[in-house]
Design an enzyme around this catalytic site. Structure first.
Site, PDB file in Angstrom:
ATOM      1  N   ARG A 130      28.394  21.785  36.454  1.00 27.74           N
ATOM      2  CA  ARG A 130      27.806  22.986  37.054  1.00 27.74           C
ATOM      3  C   ARG A 130      28.576  24.257  36.706  1.00 27.74           C
ATOM      4  O   ARG A 130      28.239  25.330  37.176  1.00 27.74           O
ATOM      5  CB  ARG A 130      27.721  22.830  38.576  1.00 27.74           C
TER       6      ARG A 130
ATOM      7  N   ASP B 235      38.153  28.050  34.333  1.00 29.46           N
ATOM      8  CA  ASP B 235      39.570  27.937  34.702  1.00 29.46           C
ATOM      9  C   ASP B 235      39.768  27.220  36.040  1.00 29.46           C
ATOM     10  O   ASP B 235      40.817  26.630  36.279  1.00 29.46           O
ATOM     11  CB  ASP B 235      40.192  29.334  34.740  1.00 29.46           C
ATOM     12  N   GLY B 236      38.756  27.244  36.911  1.00 30.91           N
ATOM     13  CA  GLY B 236      38.890  26.627  38.235  1.00 30.91           C
ATOM     14  C   GLY B 236      39.184  25.135  38.182  1.00 30.91           C
ATOM     15  O   GLY B 236      39.963  24.613  38.981  1.00 30.91           O
TER      16      GLY B 236
ATOM     17  N   ASP C 211      35.802  39.084  40.809  1.00 32.42           N
ATOM     18  CA  ASP C 211      35.767  37.660  40.459  1.00 32.42           C
ATOM     19  C   ASP C 211      34.916  36.872  41.459  1.00 32.42           C
ATOM     20  O   ASP C 211      34.032  36.102  41.082  1.00 32.42           O
ATOM     21  CB  ASP C 211      37.213  37.128  40.469  1.00 32.42           C
TER      22      ASP C 211
END
Length: 372
Positions: free
Chosen positions: A24, A81-82, A178
């Site tokens: 996702r 990046d998460g 962000d």
């Protein structure tokens, strides 16, 4: 571009990779892109893959924390990046983190931000690219199998959290962009442009105290004394740092430059005189997203936190100019009096009130005093 003093390792051939993939992330194309673009290249390079598709937040965190990882030579994260933030923190929760953290990590851009992938592409001397081209470049780096060290920052919060971060910590305008732009993630990197314009419209000021330990002694000051006598581990004051090798097995590294958040910063730190900011961002890589070259001086392993802050009073036009210049990494050449940049080894931020979002590697945190 290899730097003197950097040591490189090479992945074995054949190589076994565990690929952690968030279907996702970004525009939701990571799995298709992996199958169409990445897998054929890896097969050619003799890299066998086991794909682990995450089903929920923290899924990857638990997987790498609890799993026997000895069967893989490298961990590959195909996401934004998460997911890498989850993986790094999952690995650091293992009792054998010291050994496990030696296993090479690879990032393949599958999100909308892809800051680390863009940074690595930049360090490799490649032209600035995005989307499929960036994915091809990063996959090619994995196929070549060359790996080197990367810095992590250790962050401690007032509520006792200890986090390990590979990209950056933010508060104020940049973090608002962000998090507010999450709803436009289908737009890919354009989500940040739209988010920037929206946040410019409702420009806010954040009050707090920012302090830091400069990376090099500032002109006119005496050289900084050695580390403070009271190290802090996990937010608790400790005795003097035990000699290397005598820590309890599995103990996390000591934050040797920090004193507990309940104490004032050491005397040789710099306290920023202003207490009203538009944004504070501490970054350790070159790119904040594929289209923002925030810290042109940064390298993977430079032992340095690149601290940027924007003082209150900046106009919307000047702020927009900075963001437009950041696409080329020329924002510091504007000599904007409100924009400050200093390379530091440690920092502390104490918000006056719990207002605004804090982010670490693009993930939201509660607003509270934090140091790193």
């Amino acid at each position: 571009v290899p730097h003197p003093g950097d040591t490189y390792g090479v992945l074995p051939r054949p190589c076994r990779a565990l690929v952690l993939l968030n279907p996702r992330s970004g525009a939701g194309r990571a799995l298709e892109d992996f199958q169409a673009v990445v897998q054929p290249m890896l097969a050619e390079a003799d890299i066998a893959t086991t794909v682990f598709v995450t089903e929920r937040p923290h899924h990857a965190h638990e997987k790498v924390r609890d799993e026997d990882l000895s069967q893989w030579d490298t961990l590959v994260v195909m996401s934004g990046d998460g997911l890498l933030f989850e993986v790094v923190n999952g690995l650091m929760e293992r009792p054998d983190w010291k050994e496990t953290m030696k296993k090479p990590l690879c990032i393949l851009p599958g999100g909308s931000g892809n800051a680390l992938a863009a940074s690595i592409n930049h360090y490799a001397g490649n032209d600035h690219v995005a989307k499929k081209k960036l994915l091809l470049n990063c996959t090619f780096i994995l196929c070549k199998g060359l790996h080197t060290q990367m810095d992590l920052a250790s962050l401690s919060t007032a509520s006792g959290k200890r986090l390990f971060s590979f990209l950056g910590f933010g508060w104020g305008f940049i973090s608002d962009v962000d998090i507010d732009s999450e709803k436009y993630r289908r737009l890919g990197n354009a989500r940040f442009t739209l988010g920037t314009l929206q946040c410019l419209a409702k420009l806010r000021v954040y009050q707090g105290r920012l302090s830091y330990l400069p990376a090099a002694p500032e002109q006119g000051t005496s050289p900084a004394p050695g580390d403070p006598q009271v190290p802090v581990t996990n937010g608790q004051a400790g005795g003097s740092v035990p000699p290397a090798g005598t820590e309890a097995p599995g103990a996390l590294p000591a934050d040797s430059l920090l004193v507990p958040l309940s104490q004032p910063v050491p005397a040789h730190w710099t306290v920023v005189p202003e207490e009203e900011f538009v944004t504070v961002y501490a970054i350790y890589q070159s790119h904040l997203s594929t289209s923002l070259l925030m810290a042109p001086a940064a390298q993977l392993h430079d032992g340095c936190i690149h601290l940027f802050y924007l003082r209150a009073g900046i106009s919307r036009v000047a702020l927009l100019k900075i963001f437009l210049a950041m696409a080329r990494g020329t924002h510091l050449d504007l000599n904007c009096p409100h924009l400050c940049y200093v390379p530091v080894r440690a920092f502390r931020l104490e918000p006056r009130a719990a207002t605004g979002i804090m982010t670490v590697d693009g993930e939201a945190l509660a607003c509270e005093p934090i140091q790193g």
